[in-house]
Write a protein that holds these residues in place. Sequence first.
Motif, mmCIF file in Angstrom:
data_model
loop_
_atom_site.group_PDB
_atom_site.id
_atom_site.type_symbol
_atom_site.label_atom_id
_atom_site.label_comp_id
_atom_site.label_asym_id
_atom_site.label_seq_id
_atom_site.Cartn_x
_atom_site.Cartn_y
_atom_site.Cartn_z
ATOM 1 N N MET A 158 -5.361 1.936 -2.157
ATOM 2 C CA MET A 158 -4.565 0.749 -1.833
ATOM 3 C C MET A 158 -5.479 -0.373 -1.328
ATOM 4 S SD MET A 158 -2.985 1.414 2.022
ATOM 5 C CE MET A 158 -1.388 1.763 1.544
ATOM 6 N N GLY A 159 -4.987 -1.591 -1.400
ATOM 7 C CA GLY A 159 -5.762 -2.719 -0.895
ATOM 8 C C GLY A 159 -4.884 -3.947 -0.850
ATOM 9 N N SER A 160 -5.456 -5.044 -0.382
ATOM 10 C CA SER A 160 -4.679 -6.280 -0.286
ATOM 11 C C SER A 160 -5.616 -7.475 -0.325
ATOM 12 C CB SER A 160 -3.885 -6.302 1.031
ATOM 13 O OG SER A 160 -3.098 -7.461 1.114
ATOM 14 N N THR A 161 -5.139 -8.555 -0.883
ATOM 15 C CA THR A 161 -5.821 -9.829 -0.687
ATOM 16 C C THR A 161 -5.386 -10.337 0.679
ATOM 17 O OG1 THR A 161 -4.050 -11.339 -1.363
ATOM 18 C CG2 THR A 161 -5.369 -10.354 -3.121
ATOM 19 N N VAL A 162 -6.098 -11.327 1.187
ATOM 20 C CA VAL A 162 -5.578 -12.041 2.350
ATOM 21 C C VAL A 162 -6.155 -13.447 2.364
ATOM 22 C CG1 VAL A 162 -7.357 -11.233 3.967
ATOM 23 C CG2 VAL A 162 -5.149 -11.924 4.829
ATOM 24 N N GLY A 164 -9.444 -3.475 2.606
ATOM 25 C CA GLY A 164 -9.004 -2.086 2.760
ATOM 26 C C GLY A 164 -9.505 -1.117 1.716
ATOM 27 N N VAL A 165 -10.285 -1.616 0.744
ATOM 28 C CA VAL A 165 -10.755 -0.738 -0.329
ATOM 29 C C VAL A 165 -12.016 0.012 0.117
ATOM 30 C CG1 VAL A 165 -11.580 -0.663 -2.707
ATOM 31 C CG2 VAL A 165 -9.720 -2.214 -2.086
ATOM 32 N N GLU A 166 -12.830 -0.690 0.919
ATOM 33 C CA GLU A 166 -14.026 -0.046 1.467
ATOM 34 C C GLU A 166 -14.018 -0.199 2.983
ATOM 35 O OE1 GLU A 166 -17.607 -1.262 -0.583
ATOM 36 O OE2 GLU A 166 -16.489 -1.341 -2.466
ATOM 37 N N GLU A 167 -14.949 0.502 3.616
ATOM 38 C CA GLU A 167 -14.961 0.537 5.082
ATOM 39 C C GLU A 167 -15.214 -0.852 5.683
ATOM 40 O OE1 GLU A 167 -17.217 3.907 6.075
ATOM 41 O OE2 GLU A 167 -16.306 4.116 8.059
ATOM 42 N N THR A 168 -16.033 -1.648 5.004
ATOM 43 C CA THR A 168 -16.259 -3.018 5.469
ATOM 44 C C THR A 168 -16.041 -3.949 4.282
ATOM 45 O OG1 THR A 168 -18.608 -2.914 4.940
ATOM 46 C CG2 THR A 168 -17.978 -2.337 7.189
ATOM 47 N N SER A 218 -5.227 3.968 3.939
ATOM 48 C CA SER A 218 -5.440 4.478 2.570
ATOM 49 C C SER A 218 -5.960 5.916 2.582
ATOM 50 C CB SER A 218 -6.409 3.573 1.807
ATOM 51 O OG SER A 218 -7.747 3.825 2.194
ATOM 52 N N LYS A 219 -6.617 6.282 3.680
ATOM 53 C CA LYS A 219 -7.166 7.640 3.793
ATOM 54 C C LYS A 219 -6.163 8.607 4.416
ATOM 55 C CE LYS A 219 -11.042 6.472 2.057
ATOM 56 N NZ LYS A 219 -11.091 6.698 0.611
ATOM 57 N N SER A 220 -5.004 8.064 4.858
ATOM 58 C CA SER A 220 -4.071 8.898 5.618
ATOM 59 C C SER A 220 -3.169 9.747 4.723
ATOM 60 C CB SER A 220 -3.208 8.012 6.531
ATOM 61 O OG SER A 220 -2.328 7.224 5.748
ATOM 62 N N SER A 221 -3.108 9.401 3.434
ATOM 63 C CA SER A 221 -2.226 10.151 2.538
ATOM 64 C C SER A 221 -2.681 9.937 1.096
ATOM 65 C CB SER A 221 -0.786 9.651 2.716
ATOM 66 O OG SER A 221 -0.007 10.051 1.605
ATOM 67 N N GLU A 280 2.908 -2.579 -1.039
ATOM 68 C CA GLU A 280 3.711 -3.207 0.019
ATOM 69 C C GLU A 280 3.154 -2.863 1.389
ATOM 70 O OE1 GLU A 280 7.486 -1.688 -1.949
ATOM 71 O OE2 GLU A 280 8.309 -2.782 -0.230
ATOM 72 N N ILE A 281 2.835 -1.586 1.556
ATOM 73 C CA ILE A 281 2.354 -1.131 2.862
ATOM 74 C C ILE A 281 0.990 -1.736 3.165
ATOM 75 C CG2 ILE A 281 1.603 0.940 4.126
ATOM 76 C CD1 ILE A 281 3.940 2.376 2.568
ATOM 77 N N ALA A 282 0.135 -1.853 2.155
ATOM 78 C CA ALA A 282 -1.197 -2.429 2.364
ATOM 79 C C ALA A 282 -1.106 -3.874 2.857
ATOM 80 C CB ALA A 282 -2.006 -2.354 1.069
ATOM 81 N N SER A 283 -0.243 -4.672 2.214
ATOM 82 C CA SER A 283 -0.169 -6.077 2.644
ATOM 83 C C SER A 283 0.493 -6.203 4.012
ATOM 84 C CB SER A 283 0.529 -6.944 1.592
ATOM 85 O OG SER A 283 1.891 -6.608 1.447
ATOM 86 N N GLN A 284 1.466 -5.322 4.295
ATOM 87 C CA GLN A 284 2.083 -5.336 5.631
ATOM 88 C C GLN A 284 1.067 -4.946 6.711
ATOM 89 O OE1 GLN A 284 5.390 -2.638 5.143
ATOM 90 N NE2 GLN A 284 6.490 -4.058 3.807
ATOM 91 N N GLU A 285 0.256 -3.935 6.414
ATOM 92 C CA GLU A 285 -0.789 -3.508 7.364
ATOM 93 C C GLU A 285 -1.798 -4.629 7.594
ATOM 94 O OE1 GLU A 285 -1.597 -0.629 9.167
ATOM 95 O OE2 GLU A 285 0.451 -0.011 8.717
#
Length: 249
Positions: A102-106, A172-176, A93-96, A49-54
């Motif tokens: 975590m990740g998201s489609t968009v 959000g899974v990798e840096e780029t 994803s690195k904060s906790s 949920e947080i990933a898609s909101q971010e």
Amino acid sequence: MKLSIGQASDAGPRKGANQDSILAATFEDQPQVILLIVADGMGGAKAGEIASQEAVKGIYNYLLETIPLDVETVPTHLHDAIAAANAAVFAKSKSSPEFEGMGSTVVSMLIMDDTYWIASVGDSRAYLIRDEQCHQLTTDHTWVNARVQEGLLTPEQAAQHSLSHVLDRALGVEETVKIDMALDDILEEGDALVLCSDGLHSVLEERVIVQIASSYNGPEAAQILLEQALEAPAEDNTSVIVVRAGDLV
Ligand code: CA
């Protein structure tokens, strides 16, 4: 051209946890720009949920700071907005430890006057319905679709495959992240644009999407598509945005 826009999202059978986030927004400083986003998060506990909101916030906030947009620079700014959202989800994803992985489609669309642009990562989709024909404007970044491109699976085998939902690219899974950008196109009277998560496109046939999107204005079509998917029945969180160009005939 007059546009009518509707959106609908539901947790489906996973009551309580809707990992999809959607947005249909305009910008006060440039009201002819419309931003649409469907994001489908993944990750344990509340991480999805947080990933898609971010992801949604990251795209919106980037564009809010970039406004006003012009036709020449829209593709670059839309691309960079998704890249900024990728960075935001990755940082989260690195904060906790609970957000690890975590990740998201968009799938995101910008409409300015009658022109639209699309960017996507993952397996949420955009369709153009024109003259009762359905055109999928995005590519699914899934493991099975990559095998279809290689000729190792047929589309039918891919749809039935146990790994059909496994993404090979997500925000959000990798840096780029590599972002697909569709060529811009001009809306015609009677067109419909549909953005949706896999919770919808994996249970509704294209002909059903075409029929509903062609027969109603945006808000009604979005609501009916959601209801049809839930009755299918849906197996996942389900989200849809529908843009209807011009009047119904
Ligand atoms: Ca999903």
